[in-house]
Design a protein around this motif. Structure first.
Motif, PDB file in Angstrom:
ATOM      1  N   LEU A 202      13.117 -35.537  42.748  1.00  0.00           N
ATOM      2  CA  LEU A 202      12.975 -35.756  41.305  1.00  0.00           C
ATOM      3  C   LEU A 202      14.297 -36.045  40.626  1.00  0.00           C
ATOM      4  O   LEU A 202      14.339 -36.730  39.603  1.00  0.00           O
ATOM      5  N   GLY A 203      15.393 -35.556  41.213  1.00  0.00           N
ATOM      6  CA  GLY A 203      16.687 -35.748  40.564  1.00  0.00           C
ATOM      7  C   GLY A 203      17.424 -36.994  41.000  1.00  0.00           C
ATOM      8  O   GLY A 203      18.540 -37.235  40.564  1.00  0.00           O
ATOM      9  N   GLY A 204      16.801 -37.822  41.866  1.00  0.00           N
ATOM     10  CA  GLY A 204      17.499 -38.993  42.390  1.00  0.00           C
ATOM     11  C   GLY A 204      17.615 -40.108  41.378  1.00  0.00           C
ATOM     12  O   GLY A 204      16.754 -40.292  40.521  1.00  0.00           O
ATOM     13  N   PHE A 205      18.704 -40.853  41.454  1.00  0.00           N
ATOM     14  CA  PHE A 205      18.857 -42.032  40.615  1.00  0.00           C
ATOM     15  C   PHE A 205      17.952 -43.140  41.146  1.00  0.00           C
ATOM     16  O   PHE A 205      17.809 -43.305  42.356  1.00  0.00           O
ATOM     17  N   ALA A 206      17.378 -43.917  40.273  1.00  0.00           N
ATOM     18  CA  ALA A 206      16.413 -44.936  40.685  1.00  0.00           C
ATOM     19  C   ALA A 206      17.024 -45.948  41.636  1.00  0.00           C
ATOM     20  O   ALA A 206      16.345 -46.522  42.476  1.00  0.00           O
ATOM     21  N   ALA A 207      18.318 -46.201  41.522  1.00  0.00           N
ATOM     22  CA  ALA A 207      18.954 -47.220  42.352  1.00  0.00           C
ATOM     23  C   ALA A 207      19.229 -46.738  43.782  1.00  0.00           C
ATOM     24  O   ALA A 207      19.541 -47.532  44.651  1.00  0.00           O
ATOM     25  N   LEU A 208      19.130 -45.435  44.029  1.00  0.00           N
ATOM     26  CA  LEU A 208      19.430 -44.910  45.349  1.00  0.00           C
ATOM     27  C   LEU A 208      18.220 -45.042  46.264  1.00  0.00           C
ATOM     28  O   LEU A 208      17.115 -44.682  45.892  1.00  0.00           O
ATOM     29  N   VAL A 209      18.444 -45.566  47.473  1.00  0.00           N
ATOM     30  CA  VAL A 209      17.371 -45.642  48.455  1.00  0.00           C
ATOM     31  C   VAL A 209      17.139 -44.273  49.079  1.00  0.00           C
ATOM     32  O   VAL A 209      16.015 -43.842  49.290  1.00  0.00           O
ATOM     33  N   VAL A 210      18.222 -43.580  49.397  1.00  0.00           N
ATOM     34  CA  VAL A 210      18.146 -42.219  49.917  1.00  0.00           C
ATOM     35  C   VAL A 210      18.940 -41.311  48.991  1.00  0.00           C
ATOM     36  O   VAL A 210      20.070 -41.619  48.624  1.00  0.00           O
ATOM     37  N   GLY A 211      18.338 -40.199  48.597  1.00  0.00           N
ATOM     38  CA  GLY A 211      18.979 -39.303  47.644  1.00  0.00           C
ATOM     39  C   GLY A 211      20.149 -38.549  48.234  1.00  0.00           C
ATOM     40  O   GLY A 211      20.304 -38.425  49.454  1.00  0.00           O
ATOM     41  N   SER A 212      20.974 -38.012  47.347  1.00  0.00           N
ATOM     42  CA  SER A 212      22.174 -37.300  47.773  1.00  0.00           C
ATOM     43  C   SER A 212      21.846 -36.030  48.542  1.00  0.00           C
ATOM     44  O   SER A 212      22.590 -35.631  49.435  1.00  0.00           O
ATOM     45  N   VAL A 213      20.730 -35.380  48.210  1.00  0.00           N
ATOM     46  CA  VAL A 213      20.364 -34.155  48.928  1.00  0.00           C
ATOM     47  C   VAL A 213      20.119 -34.466  50.399  1.00  0.00           C
ATOM     48  O   VAL A 213      20.614 -33.759  51.282  1.00  0.00           O
ATOM     49  N   ALA A 214      19.371 -35.519  50.692  1.00  0.00           N
ATOM     50  CA  ALA A 214      19.090 -35.876  52.082  1.00  0.00           C
ATOM     51  C   ALA A 214      20.373 -36.172  52.839  1.00  0.00           C
ATOM     52  O   ALA A 214      20.559 -35.731  53.983  1.00  0.00           O
ATOM     53  N   VAL A 215      21.277 -36.916  52.227  1.00  0.00           N
ATOM     54  CA  VAL A 215      22.532 -37.273  52.895  1.00  0.00           C
ATOM     55  C   VAL A 215      23.390 -36.034  53.118  1.00  0.00           C
ATOM     56  O   VAL A 215      23.957 -35.840  54.208  1.00  0.00           O
ATOM     57  N   GLN A 216      23.503 -35.176  52.119  1.00  0.00           N
ATOM     58  CA  GLN A 216      24.342 -33.975  52.250  1.00  0.00           C
ATOM     59  C   GLN A 216      23.794 -33.015  53.294  1.00  0.00           C
ATOM     60  O   GLN A 216      24.559 -32.460  54.102  1.00  0.00           O
ATOM     61  N   VAL A 217      22.490 -32.810  53.301  1.00  0.00           N
ATOM     62  CA  VAL A 217      21.909 -31.889  54.280  1.00  0.00           C
ATOM     63  C   VAL A 217      22.058 -32.451  55.686  1.00  0.00           C
ATOM     64  O   VAL A 217      22.400 -31.728  56.628  1.00  0.00           O
ATOM     65  N   ALA A 218      21.833 -33.751  55.863  1.00  0.00           N
ATOM     66  CA  ALA A 218      22.007 -34.366  57.177  1.00  0.00           C
ATOM     67  C   ALA A 218      23.448 -34.243  57.660  1.00  0.00           C
ATOM     68  O   ALA A 218      23.702 -34.110  58.862  1.00  0.00           O
ATOM     69  N   ALA A 219      24.388 -34.269  56.739  1.00  0.00           N
ATOM     70  CA  ALA A 219      25.800 -34.198  57.110  1.00  0.00           C
ATOM     71  C   ALA A 219      26.258 -32.796  57.478  1.00  0.00           C
ATOM     72  O   ALA A 219      27.122 -32.641  58.347  1.00  0.00           O
ATOM     73  N   TYR A 220      25.703 -31.775  56.848  1.00  0.00           N
ATOM     74  CA  TYR A 220      26.265 -30.434  56.987  1.00  0.00           C
ATOM     75  C   TYR A 220      25.363 -29.401  57.652  1.00  0.00           C
ATOM     76  O   TYR A 220      25.828 -28.307  57.976  1.00  0.00           O
ATOM     77  N   ALA A 221      24.103 -29.704  57.884  1.00  0.00           N
ATOM     78  CA  ALA A 221      23.195 -28.709  58.446  1.00  0.00           C
ATOM     79  C   ALA A 221      23.571 -28.351  59.881  1.00  0.00           C
ATOM     80  O   ALA A 221      24.095 -29.181  60.629  1.00  0.00           O
ATOM     81  N   ASP A 222      23.278 -27.127  60.275  1.00  0.00           N
ATOM     82  CA  ASP A 222      23.568 -26.641  61.622  1.00  0.00           C
ATOM     83  C   ASP A 222      22.400 -26.823  62.576  1.00  0.00           C
ATOM     84  O   ASP A 222      22.428 -26.305  63.697  1.00  0.00           O
TER      85      ASP A 222
END
Length: 293
Positions: free
Chosen positions: A118-138
């Protein structure tokens, strides 16, 4: 994904349609592996010191906490209707969504989330939450993208790196559990430099180069037949950019698996350029698997 321990599949929800797609995807994963599904909502408002109760004269249940409780309950109900008999729990955790999901990852078998919320910008294909979690999750992270289907193979990108090997093993597990082929894709373009400051060779033997890349592909798949004897492995060697080759392969896949980083990535990147690009371009769900520390 080892089914021996009791770790749950965790899915992040925020009331959006991509989150509901993630719930369906996560429910299928939990059912395949005999795991509990844990529905989690990151409740950021206490951090912002926003009043959580209803405003004056508002109807009962209009407060932010009540709304969060409803969306979690709806997600739990959606999961239970998707896979009857599945063990599902729900929890609201105070905090920003990315931080909450990364915080869940050390004890989770898998984190699942939508490509945008819900918080994603309309221009983003993938939201920042998905990218951040993919980058830092264990733990491995599965992002709901593209069509929801059960046709096609599990596709994995390989390049001989440790993260790619971890991705191959995760993908083989998925292929075995789903009863489909594993398609390993290795893309190459030209000889790499041997070290910092080296120039690319102007002339090279295409046949020799392809032979070297075939050995990289074979080495990346070494031992799969012994560990996963029921999985049919298809090898694809292509001269192309890795992200483009994997995006193309995703069109016929039910799942695409990539390592968090591979050979040739800048050392400062937490999430590699190929995995980042694939998250934005794939036509099927994408799992990002980081190599164990």
């Amino acid at each position: 994904m080892n089914a021996a321990n009791g770790a749950a599949v965790v899915v992040g929800v925020d009331g959006s349609e991509p989150a509901l797609r993630a719930v369906r995807l996560a429910a299928g994963e939990a059912a395949r592996w005999g795991r509990t599904l844990r529905v989690v909502h990151g409740f950021i408002w206490p951090l912002l010191r926003v009043p959580l109760g209803p405003v004056p004269d508002a109807p009962p249940g209009a407060g932010l906490r009540e709304q969060a409780e409803r969306l979690v309950a709806q997600a739990v109900e959606h999961a239970e209707s998707t896979v009857p008999g599945l063990r599902v729990t729900g929890e609201i955790i105070d905090g920003e969504a990315s931080a909450v999901l990364v915080g869940e990852s050390p004890t989770a078998a898998l984190i699942v989330l939508g490509d945008r919320g819900l918080g994603g910008f309309a221009a983003l294909v993938v939201g920042s939450v998905a990218v951040q979690v993919a980058a830092y999750a264990d733990c491995p992270v599965l992002v709901a993208r593209g069509a929801e289907g059960t046709d096609g193979p599990v596709v994995v990108g390989v390049d001989g790196s440790a993260p790619a090997r971890a991705a191959v093993e995760f993908a083989a597990d998925e292929a075995a559990t789903r009863g489909v082929a594993l398609r390993a894709v290795h893309a190459y373009r030209h000889p790499g430099s041997a070290g910092p400051g080296d120039m690319q060779p102007l002339v090279y033997d295409e046949g020799r180069l392809r032979g070297e890349e075939e050995r990289v592909l074979a080495g990346s798949l070494a031992g799969l037949g012994e560990r996963w004897p029921t999985v049919r492995v298809e090898r694809v060697l292509t001269r192309a950019r890795a992200a483009a080759a994997l995006a193309e392969a995703s069109r016929a896949a039910q799942l695409l698996v990539v390592g968090g980083r591979g050979h040739g990535e800048f050392t400062g990147l937490v999430l590699g350029s190929v995995s980042h690009a694939v998250l934005h371009r794939a036509d099927c769900p994408v799992a990002v698997v980081r190599a164990p520390a």
